[in-house]
Scaffold this motif. Sequence first.
Motif, PDB file in Angstrom:
ATOM      1  N   ALA A  56      15.863  -0.413   9.043  1.00  8.86           N
ATOM      2  CA  ALA A  56      14.566  -0.612   9.677  1.00  8.86           C
ATOM      3  C   ALA A  56      13.477  -0.246   8.677  1.00  8.86           C
ATOM      4  N   LEU A  57      12.253  -0.583   9.006  1.00 13.00           N
ATOM      5  CA  LEU A  57      11.115  -0.169   8.191  1.00 13.00           C
ATOM      6  C   LEU A  57      10.284   0.828   8.989  1.00 13.00           C
ATOM      7  N   ARG A  58      10.036   1.966   8.379  1.00 13.30           N
ATOM      8  CA  ARG A  58       9.207   2.994   9.001  1.00 13.30           C
ATOM      9  C   ARG A  58       7.888   3.129   8.246  1.00 13.30           C
ATOM     10  N   ILE A  59       6.840   3.505   8.983  1.00 15.59           N
ATOM     11  CA  ILE A  59       5.537   3.735   8.372  1.00 15.59           C
ATOM     12  C   ILE A  59       5.323   5.240   8.216  1.00 15.59           C
ATOM     13  N   LYS A  60       4.812   5.627   7.070  1.00 12.34           N
ATOM     14  CA  LYS A  60       4.549   7.041   6.804  1.00 12.34           C
ATOM     15  C   LYS A  60       3.327   7.495   7.603  1.00 12.34           C
ATOM     16  N   THR A  61       3.480   8.606   8.285  1.00 16.51           N
ATOM     17  CA  THR A  61       2.364   9.178   9.030  1.00 16.51           C
ATOM     18  C   THR A  61       1.836  10.417   8.300  1.00 16.51           C
ATOM     19  N   ASP A  62       0.618  10.823   8.651  1.00 15.68           N
ATOM     20  CA  ASP A  62       0.061  12.029   8.045  1.00 15.68           C
ATOM     21  C   ASP A  62      -0.443  12.971   9.130  1.00 15.68           C
ATOM     22  N   ALA A  63      -0.874  14.127   8.726  1.00 17.38           N
ATOM     23  CA  ALA A  63      -1.224  15.183   9.675  1.00 17.38           C
ATOM     24  C   ALA A  63      -2.621  15.035  10.278  1.00 17.38           C
ATOM     25  N   GLN A  64      -3.358  14.008   9.869  1.00 19.80           N
ATOM     26  CA  GLN A  64      -4.702  13.813  10.412  1.00 19.80           C
ATOM     27  C   GLN A  64      -4.601  13.434  11.893  1.00 19.80           C
ATOM     28  N   PRO A  65      -5.205  14.199  12.801  1.00 18.00           N
ATOM     29  CA  PRO A  65      -5.110  13.878  14.231  1.00 18.00           C
ATOM     30  C   PRO A  65      -5.708  12.503  14.543  1.00 18.00           C
ATOM     31  N   ILE A  66      -5.066  11.803  15.436  1.00 18.30           N
ATOM     32  CA  ILE A  66      -5.557  10.513  15.925  1.00 18.30           C
ATOM     33  C   ILE A  66      -6.118  10.748  17.317  1.00 18.30           C
ATOM     34  N   HIS A  67      -7.330  10.298  17.564  1.00 13.55           N
ATOM     35  CA  HIS A  67      -7.912  10.529  18.885  1.00 13.55           C
ATOM     36  C   HIS A  67      -8.714   9.316  19.333  1.00 13.55           C
ATOM     37  N   PHE A  68      -8.862   9.195  20.642  1.00 14.98           N
ATOM     38  CA  PHE A  68      -9.665   8.130  21.234  1.00 14.98           C
ATOM     39  C   PHE A  68     -10.057   8.552  22.643  1.00 14.98           C
ATOM     40  N   ILE A  69     -11.024   7.851  23.209  1.00 18.35           N
ATOM     41  CA  ILE A  69     -11.462   8.109  24.573  1.00 18.35           C
ATOM     42  C   ILE A  69     -10.933   6.992  25.468  1.00 18.35           C
ATOM     43  N   ASP A  70     -10.055   7.366  26.370  1.00 19.82           N
ATOM     44  CA  ASP A  70      -9.540   6.401  27.345  1.00 19.82           C
ATOM     45  C   ASP A  70     -10.530   6.328  28.513  1.00 19.82           C
ATOM     46  N   ARG A  71     -10.801   5.123  28.983  1.00 16.42           N
ATOM     47  CA  ARG A  71     -11.817   4.942  30.020  1.00 16.42           C
ATOM     48  C   ARG A  71     -11.472   5.658  31.328  1.00 16.42           C
ATOM     49  N   LEU A  72     -10.199   5.892  31.578  1.00 13.20           N
ATOM     50  CA  LEU A  72      -9.785   6.613  32.781  1.00 13.20           C
ATOM     51  C   LEU A  72      -9.273   8.013  32.490  1.00 13.20           C
ATOM     52  N   GLN A  73      -8.517   8.147  31.405  1.00  9.53           N
ATOM     53  CA  GLN A  73      -7.811   9.400  31.133  1.00  9.53           C
ATOM     54  C   GLN A  73      -8.605  10.380  30.274  1.00  9.53           C
ATOM     55  N   ASN A 101       0.812  -1.218   0.000  1.00  9.52           N
ATOM     56  CA  ASN A 101       0.000   0.000   0.000  1.00  9.52           C
ATOM     57  C   ASN A 101       0.848   1.272   0.000  1.00  9.52           C
ATOM     58  N   GLY A 102       2.162   1.112  -0.117  1.00  8.82           N
ATOM     59  CA  GLY A 102       3.048   2.267  -0.188  1.00  8.82           C
ATOM     60  C   GLY A 102       3.231   3.000   1.126  1.00  8.82           C
ATOM     61  N   MET A 103       2.983   2.291   2.243  1.00 12.12           N
ATOM     62  CA  MET A 103       3.042   2.950   3.548  1.00 12.12           C
ATOM     63  C   MET A 103       4.406   2.845   4.228  1.00 12.12           C
ATOM     64  N   LEU A 104       5.283   1.951   3.744  1.00  4.75           N
ATOM     65  CA  LEU A 104       6.551   1.699   4.423  1.00  4.75           C
ATOM     66  C   LEU A 104       7.738   2.124   3.573  1.00  4.75           C
ATOM     67  N   TYR A 105       8.833   2.426   4.236  1.00  5.48           N
ATOM     68  CA  TYR A 105      10.092   2.690   3.532  1.00  5.48           C
ATOM     69  C   TYR A 105      11.267   2.289   4.419  1.00  5.48           C
ATOM     70  N   PRO A 106      12.390   1.890   3.800  1.00  2.00           N
ATOM     71  CA  PRO A 106      13.559   1.479   4.581  1.00  2.00           C
ATOM     72  C   PRO A 106      14.301   2.681   5.147  1.00  2.00           C
ATOM     73  N   CYS A 107      14.777   2.519   6.369  1.00  2.00           N
ATOM     74  CA  CYS A 107      15.507   3.592   7.050  1.00  2.00           C
ATOM     75  C   CYS A 107      16.817   3.026   7.589  1.00  2.00           C
ATOM     76  N   SER A 108      17.912   3.573   7.148  1.00  2.00           N
ATOM     77  CA  SER A 108      19.237   3.106   7.573  1.00  2.00           C
ATOM     78  C   SER A 108      19.934   4.115   8.484  1.00  2.00           C
ATOM     79  N   CYS A 109      19.191   5.041   9.061  1.00  2.00           N
ATOM     80  CA  CYS A 109      19.777   6.054   9.943  1.00  2.00           C
ATOM     81  C   CYS A 109      20.475   5.402  11.142  1.00  2.00           C
ATOM     82  N   SER A 110      21.625   5.917  11.489  1.00  2.00           N
ATOM     83  CA  SER A 110      22.365   5.414  12.642  1.00  2.00           C
ATOM     84  C   SER A 110      21.737   5.943  13.930  1.00  2.00           C
TER      85      SER A 110
END
Length: 300
Positions: A136-153, A100-109
């Motif tokens: 390593a393999l990294r996943i591309k992130t985007d600017a869309q906020p991720i949110h959820f309701i934690d039962r305690l927090q 799906n084109g979401m991953l790319y290799p990362c060789s950063c030290s």
Amino acid sequence: MNASETGKQPYIGRFAPSPTGPLHLGSLYTALASFLDARHHHGQWRLRIDDLDRFRILPEASDQILFILDKLGLYWDGPVYYQSQHIADYDAAIDRLYQNGMLYPCSCSRKKLAQSGSVYPGFCRKNTHTSQQPYALRIKTDAQPIHFIDRLQGKIQQCLPQTTGDFIVKRKDNIIAYQLAVVIDEQQQHITQVVRGLDLLDSTTRQLYIQQQLDLAQPEYMHIPLIVDSHGIKLSKQTQAEAVSAHNPGQTLWHLLQKLNQHPPSELKHASAQDVLDWAIPHWQVDKLKKIRAISNQID
């Protein structure tokens, strides 16, 4: 009557210790909270052994963990789930993300990453092919906020490019990263309720992001206060937290119920483990942990 007969979603919790050493009080504290939460809601409680990191695993630790849980009456449902037996499932998820084109290799030290701070700035984001050196393999992130309701927090929201940047899903040593493995594990075990320590709260949005990319169901999350030592440091193997003893299991459970703010009756302090649990399950009140971030491990 089971969940399918009532039309309700099954209530399935889990406990997932890492066998890098004996079970310590901090881990048992989380296990008890997860167990009580599942049993209070007449649900199942499943056990997973997080044994992917072969460089840190102690061969005898898994059996010791199972022994202690059994002695304390924290009986799990179904077979024990070992991460090491599900490599093919993780690899399949990696392949799907790659396609799906979401991953790319990362060789950063490590040195380069340390200089860039806690948010990965995307040094290797334009990489389209692997290199001769370890990566390593990294996943591309985007600017869309991720949110959820934690039962305690309560409501939690993060924008991943600002908090972590593109994050690793497979390490340079070919070990699947925790963030991806745990997502597949929850799906494989049909987990609907995740109860774990507050120190893992910030990792949840990364897991939600992977769930979204793989079209997986999202469990409910509850992050409970940490149990800390006299210096305010979380009890852990890294801080040489004392291993849990099988001696006086009822007293150990009573002590942990105090830490969980459940106020067990004093007459249960010297009762059997089963008697303590028989009281604790119907009396479990998670709201008593609200607005608490850490609990001292001093003896009551």
